[in-house]
Design a protein around this motif. Structure first.
Motif, PDB file in Angstrom:
ATOM      1  N   VAL A 161      25.163   4.069  39.642  1.00 26.38           N
ATOM      2  CA  VAL A 161      25.194   5.406  39.056  1.00 26.38           C
ATOM      3  C   VAL A 161      23.773   5.939  39.074  1.00 26.38           C
ATOM      4  O   VAL A 161      22.871   5.316  38.527  1.00 26.38           O
ATOM      5  CB  VAL A 161      25.700   5.343  37.598  1.00 26.38           C
ATOM      6  N   GLU A 162      23.564   7.074  39.737  1.00 21.79           N
ATOM      7  CA  GLU A 162      22.203   7.603  39.798  1.00 21.79           C
ATOM      8  C   GLU A 162      21.905   8.499  38.598  1.00 21.79           C
ATOM      9  O   GLU A 162      20.826   8.449  38.047  1.00 21.79           O
ATOM     10  CB  GLU A 162      21.991   8.349  41.115  1.00 21.79           C
ATOM     11  N   ALA A 163      22.870   9.305  38.227  1.00 23.38           N
ATOM     12  CA  ALA A 163      22.665  10.186  37.063  1.00 23.38           C
ATOM     13  C   ALA A 163      24.015  10.705  36.608  1.00 23.38           C
ATOM     14  O   ALA A 163      24.935  10.858  37.419  1.00 23.38           O
ATOM     15  CB  ALA A 163      21.782  11.364  37.454  1.00 23.38           C
ATOM     16  N   PRO A 164      24.146  10.954  35.315  1.00 19.71           N
ATOM     17  CA  PRO A 164      25.403  11.557  34.871  1.00 19.71           C
ATOM     18  C   PRO A 164      25.520  12.974  35.421  1.00 19.71           C
ATOM     19  O   PRO A 164      24.510  13.596  35.748  1.00 19.71           O
ATOM     20  CB  PRO A 164      25.261  11.573  33.347  1.00 19.71           C
ATOM     21  N   SER A 165      26.722  13.468  35.532  1.00 16.69           N
ATOM     22  CA  SER A 165      26.922  14.824  36.049  1.00 16.69           C
ATOM     23  C   SER A 165      26.678  15.847  34.937  1.00 16.69           C
ATOM     24  O   SER A 165      26.598  15.493  33.758  1.00 16.69           O
ATOM     25  CB  SER A 165      28.360  14.973  36.535  1.00 16.69           C
ATOM     26  N   VAL A 166      26.601  17.095  35.335  1.00 16.51           N
ATOM     27  CA  VAL A 166      26.472  18.178  34.351  1.00 16.51           C
ATOM     28  C   VAL A 166      27.690  18.144  33.414  1.00 16.51           C
ATOM     29  O   VAL A 166      27.570  18.338  32.207  1.00 16.51           O
ATOM     30  CB  VAL A 166      26.392  19.549  35.079  1.00 16.51           C
ATOM     31  N   TYR A 167      28.862  17.854  33.974  1.00 21.37           N
ATOM     32  CA  TYR A 167      30.072  17.844  33.145  1.00 21.37           C
ATOM     33  C   TYR A 167      30.045  16.709  32.115  1.00 21.37           C
ATOM     34  O   TYR A 167      30.400  16.915  30.955  1.00 21.37           O
ATOM     35  CB  TYR A 167      31.329  17.739  34.026  1.00 21.37           C
ATOM     36  N   SER A 168      29.605  15.519  32.543  1.00 19.75           N
ATOM     37  CA  SER A 168      29.512  14.403  31.578  1.00 19.75           C
ATOM     38  C   SER A 168      28.567  14.771  30.445  1.00 19.75           C
ATOM     39  O   SER A 168      28.812  14.431  29.282  1.00 19.75           O
ATOM     40  CB  SER A 168      28.982  13.140  32.253  1.00 19.75           C
ATOM     41  N   GLN A 169      27.493  15.461  30.803  1.00 17.19           N
ATOM     42  CA  GLN A 169      26.542  15.861  29.755  1.00 17.19           C
ATOM     43  C   GLN A 169      27.177  16.866  28.796  1.00 17.19           C
ATOM     44  O   GLN A 169      26.944  16.818  27.590  1.00 17.19           O
ATOM     45  CB  GLN A 169      25.276  16.419  30.384  1.00 17.19           C
ATOM     46  N   LEU A 170      27.989  17.758  29.366  1.00 19.57           N
ATOM     47  CA  LEU A 170      28.702  18.720  28.509  1.00 19.57           C
ATOM     48  C   LEU A 170      29.600  17.967  27.506  1.00 19.57           C
ATOM     49  O   LEU A 170      29.610  18.266  26.315  1.00 19.57           O
ATOM     50  CB  LEU A 170      29.541  19.649  29.400  1.00 19.57           C
ATOM     51  N   VAL A 171      30.312  16.957  28.012  1.00 16.88           N
ATOM     52  CA  VAL A 171      31.216  16.209  27.118  1.00 16.88           C
ATOM     53  C   VAL A 171      30.392  15.470  26.063  1.00 16.88           C
ATOM     54  O   VAL A 171      30.736  15.486  24.874  1.00 16.88           O
ATOM     55  CB  VAL A 171      32.106  15.225  27.922  1.00 16.88           C
ATOM     56  N   TRP A 172      29.296  14.825  26.468  1.00 19.09           N
ATOM     57  CA  TRP A 172      28.444  14.104  25.509  1.00 19.09           C
ATOM     58  C   TRP A 172      27.922  15.045  24.425  1.00 19.09           C
ATOM     59  O   TRP A 172      27.915  14.696  23.246  1.00 19.09           O
ATOM     60  CB  TRP A 172      27.248  13.467  26.216  1.00 19.09           C
ATOM     61  N   GLU A 173      27.471  16.215  24.867  1.00 21.07           N
ATOM     62  CA  GLU A 173      26.930  17.187  23.903  1.00 21.07           C
ATOM     63  C   GLU A 173      27.971  17.564  22.852  1.00 21.07           C
ATOM     64  O   GLU A 173      27.687  17.586  21.655  1.00 21.07           O
ATOM     65  CB  GLU A 173      26.547  18.470  24.648  1.00 21.07           C
ATOM     66  N   GLN A 174      29.172  17.877  23.336  1.00 20.52           N
ATOM     67  CA  GLN A 174      30.229  18.290  22.402  1.00 20.52           C
ATOM     68  C   GLN A 174      30.624  17.122  21.503  1.00 20.52           C
ATOM     69  O   GLN A 174      30.903  17.295  20.319  1.00 20.52           O
ATOM     70  CB  GLN A 174      31.453  18.831  23.161  1.00 20.52           C
ATOM     71  N   ASN A 175      30.630  15.928  22.092  1.00 16.93           N
ATOM     72  CA  ASN A 175      30.951  14.742  21.313  1.00 16.93           C
ATOM     73  C   ASN A 175      29.909  14.533  20.206  1.00 16.93           C
ATOM     74  O   ASN A 175      30.260  14.277  19.051  1.00 16.93           O
ATOM     75  CB  ASN A 175      30.989  13.535  22.251  1.00 16.93           C
ATOM     76  N   ASN A 176      28.638  14.668  20.560  1.00 20.54           N
ATOM     77  CA  ASN A 176      27.570  14.500  19.557  1.00 20.54           C
ATOM     78  C   ASN A 176      27.717  15.498  18.426  1.00 20.54           C
ATOM     79  O   ASN A 176      27.570  15.156  17.262  1.00 20.54           O
ATOM     80  CB  ASN A 176      26.187  14.671  20.203  1.00 20.54           C
ATOM     81  N   GLN A 177      28.019  16.733  18.811  1.00 17.44           N
ATOM     82  CA  GLN A 177      28.175  17.761  17.769  1.00 17.44           C
ATOM     83  C   GLN A 177      29.308  17.409  16.816  1.00 17.44           C
ATOM     84  O   GLN A 177      29.210  17.621  15.613  1.00 17.44           O
ATOM     85  CB  GLN A 177      28.467  19.113  18.411  1.00 17.44           C
ATOM     86  N   ARG A 178      30.383  16.856  17.362  1.00 12.04           N
ATOM     87  CA  ARG A 178      31.513  16.458  16.501  1.00 12.04           C
ATOM     88  C   ARG A 178      31.084  15.356  15.543  1.00 12.04           C
ATOM     89  O   ARG A 178      31.360  15.407  14.355  1.00 12.04           O
ATOM     90  CB  ARG A 178      32.675  15.916  17.362  1.00 12.04           C
ATOM     91  N   VAL A 179      30.400  14.350  16.099  1.00 12.37           N
ATOM     92  CA  VAL A 179      30.034  13.192  15.288  1.00 12.37           C
ATOM     93  C   VAL A 179      29.063  13.606  14.177  1.00 12.37           C
ATOM     94  O   VAL A 179      29.215  13.204  13.026  1.00 12.37           O
ATOM     95  CB  VAL A 179      29.451  12.073  16.186  1.00 12.37           C
ATOM     96  N   VAL A 180      28.103  14.466  14.539  1.00 12.12           N
ATOM     97  CA  VAL A 180      27.145  14.948  13.541  1.00 12.12           C
ATOM     98  C   VAL A 180      27.884  15.702  12.426  1.00 12.12           C
ATOM     99  O   VAL A 180      27.525  15.614  11.256  1.00 12.12           O
ATOM    100  CB  VAL A 180      26.066  15.846  14.212  1.00 12.12           C
ATOM    101  N   ALA A 181      28.947  16.398  12.810  1.00 15.93           N
ATOM    102  CA  ALA A 181      29.708  17.161  11.812  1.00 15.93           C
ATOM    103  C   ALA A 181      30.705  16.276  11.055  1.00 15.93           C
ATOM    104  O   ALA A 181      31.517  16.779  10.280  1.00 15.93           O
ATOM    105  CB  ALA A 181      30.445  18.309  12.493  1.00 15.93           C
ATOM    106  N   GLY A 182      30.674  14.958  11.330  1.00 10.82           N
ATOM    107  CA  GLY A 182      31.539  14.028  10.602  1.00 10.82           C
ATOM    108  C   GLY A 182      32.966  13.983  11.131  1.00 10.82           C
ATOM    109  O   GLY A 182      33.870  13.516  10.447  1.00 10.82           O
ATOM    110  N   ARG A 183      33.149  14.461  12.372  1.00 11.50           N
ATOM    111  CA  ARG A 183      34.498  14.402  12.953  1.00 11.50           C
ATOM    112  C   ARG A 183      34.598  13.218  13.911  1.00 11.50           C
ATOM    113  O   ARG A 183      33.580  12.715  14.389  1.00 11.50           O
ATOM    114  CB  ARG A 183      34.809  15.724  13.673  1.00 11.50           C
ATOM    115  N   PRO A 184      35.811  12.740  14.194  1.00 12.57           N
ATOM    116  CA  PRO A 184      35.935  11.574  15.077  1.00 12.57           C
ATOM    117  C   PRO A 184      35.427  11.894  16.489  1.00 12.57           C
ATOM    118  O   PRO A 184      35.503  13.058  16.922  1.00 12.57           O
ATOM    119  CB  PRO A 184      37.441  11.299  15.113  1.00 12.57           C
ATOM    120  N   PRO A 185      34.903  10.899  17.187  1.00  8.49           N
ATOM    121  CA  PRO A 185      34.432  11.142  18.556  1.00  8.49           C
ATOM    122  C   PRO A 185      35.590  11.522  19.489  1.00  8.49           C
ATOM    123  O   PRO A 185      36.748  11.266  19.175  1.00  8.49           O
ATOM    124  CB  PRO A 185      33.826   9.799  18.977  1.00  8.49           C
TER     125      PRO A 185
END
Ligand SMILES: Nc1ncnc2c1ncn2[C@@H]1O[C@H](COP(=O)(O)OP(=O)(O)OP(=O)(O)O)[C@@H](O)[C@H]1O
Ligand SMILES: [Mg+2]
Length: 279
Positions: A161-185
């Protein structure tokens, strides 16, 4: 099938988002079949079309309502909302407008057991906030190395794997926001769609790469969906393989329809909310 006992009985709908940054991979087809399958299990289902400009999901349910009316057959219908992009010129105002539209749709669908969301094959604010709502995200992928690039940039020779895609980063970002807000990943499930009889070596190579990526990027792999005429041929009638009787048609047709239904059920099971009902 029945709702798995490990699912907490919450009063809020469980949200399944179907997304990918690539067009034509089967997002709308997956959303349609999931929504119909859930309704056939007796759940109240809300559907949201975030790709309202193309409007595939909306067209399907329009066709289905017309078909029910024409034929007198009681076809299950979702509570459907299509959300168009804001016309506001100022980007901040447009985002606030779109966030409000999505919230309104969620408020309207609050009494549903499930909300199934179809998204466009391109990045947009609406698409991102849609992903943020995903308890489960399903990303259909066609069986080619090109499609794997939706998940990550890979070096095929070195199987790296050379680098995550732009889309994977989008999913990670949204996932982080959920977790920070106390919602399930987000439970991210990748679905190989339109499986055909590829050359065996090619297929093994794709499978190996996806297994490697699953660990690195953080998704699960669901059993695939095959290329089948029945997944597309009844769109204009607002019907799916799940609506067909178990008998009728040629032997080959019956077997193919049964296999299609099985594949959709396996996808539901892979999402992990269901267990097979006792016989
Ligand atoms: N498993 C399948 N077997 C046969 N045809 C399929 C299958 N999955 C999708 N298709 C067909 O492929 C085409 C693209 O599928 P679909 O519209 O679901 O993709 P999409 O990801 O929603 O596309 P877009 O990005 O344009 O919204 C459609 O004609 C659909 O009927
Ligand atoms: Mg679509």
């Amino acid at each position: 099938m029945q709702l798995d006992s490990h699912r907490p009985e919450e009063s809020v709908p469980y949200v399944i988002v179907v997304g990918s940054e690539k067009g034509g991979t089967g997002k709308s087809t997956t959303a349609i079949h999931l929504a119909v399958a859930l309704m056939k299990l007796g759940f109240r289902v809300g559907t949201i079309d975030l790709d309202a400009r193309q409007g595939t999901l909306s067209a399907f349910f329009r066709n289905r309502a017309a078909q029910a009316e024409r034929s007198g057959r009681p076809l299950e219908l979702s509570k459907h909302r299509a959300i168009v992009r804001s016309g506001a010129g100022d980007p901040a105002a447009a985002e606030a407008d779109e966030a409000g539209r999505l919230q309104d749709a969620f408020d309207d669908l609050a009494d549903c057991h499930f909300i199934v969301i179809d998204t466009p094959g391109s990045d947009s604010y609406l698409c991102r906030i849609g992903h943020n709502r995903a308890d489960t995200l399903i990303t259909p992928l066609n069986d080619s190395f090109l499609d794997i690039e939706v998940l990550a940039h890979i070096n095929r020779e070195r199987r790296e794997v050379e680098a995550p895609s732009v889309y994977s980063q989008l999913v990670w970002e949204q996932n982080n926001q959920r977790v920070v807000a106390g919602r399930p990943p987000i439970d991210w499930v990748v679905l190989r769609n339109r499986l055909a009889h590829l050359e065996a070596r090619n297929m093994r190579e794709i499978q190996a790469l996806l297994s490697l990526l699953a660990k690195r990027i953080g998704f699960r792999l669901a059993p695939g969906i095959s290329e089948r005429v029945v997944f597309r041929e009844m769109f204009m009638q607002g019907m799916t393989a799940l609506d067909l009787p178990e008998t009728g048609g040629g032997q080959g047709e019956i077997a193919s329809h049964a296999a299609a239904r099985r594949e959709v059920q396996e996808l539901l099971q892979a999402i992990g909310l269901f267990e097979a009902a006792p016989a």
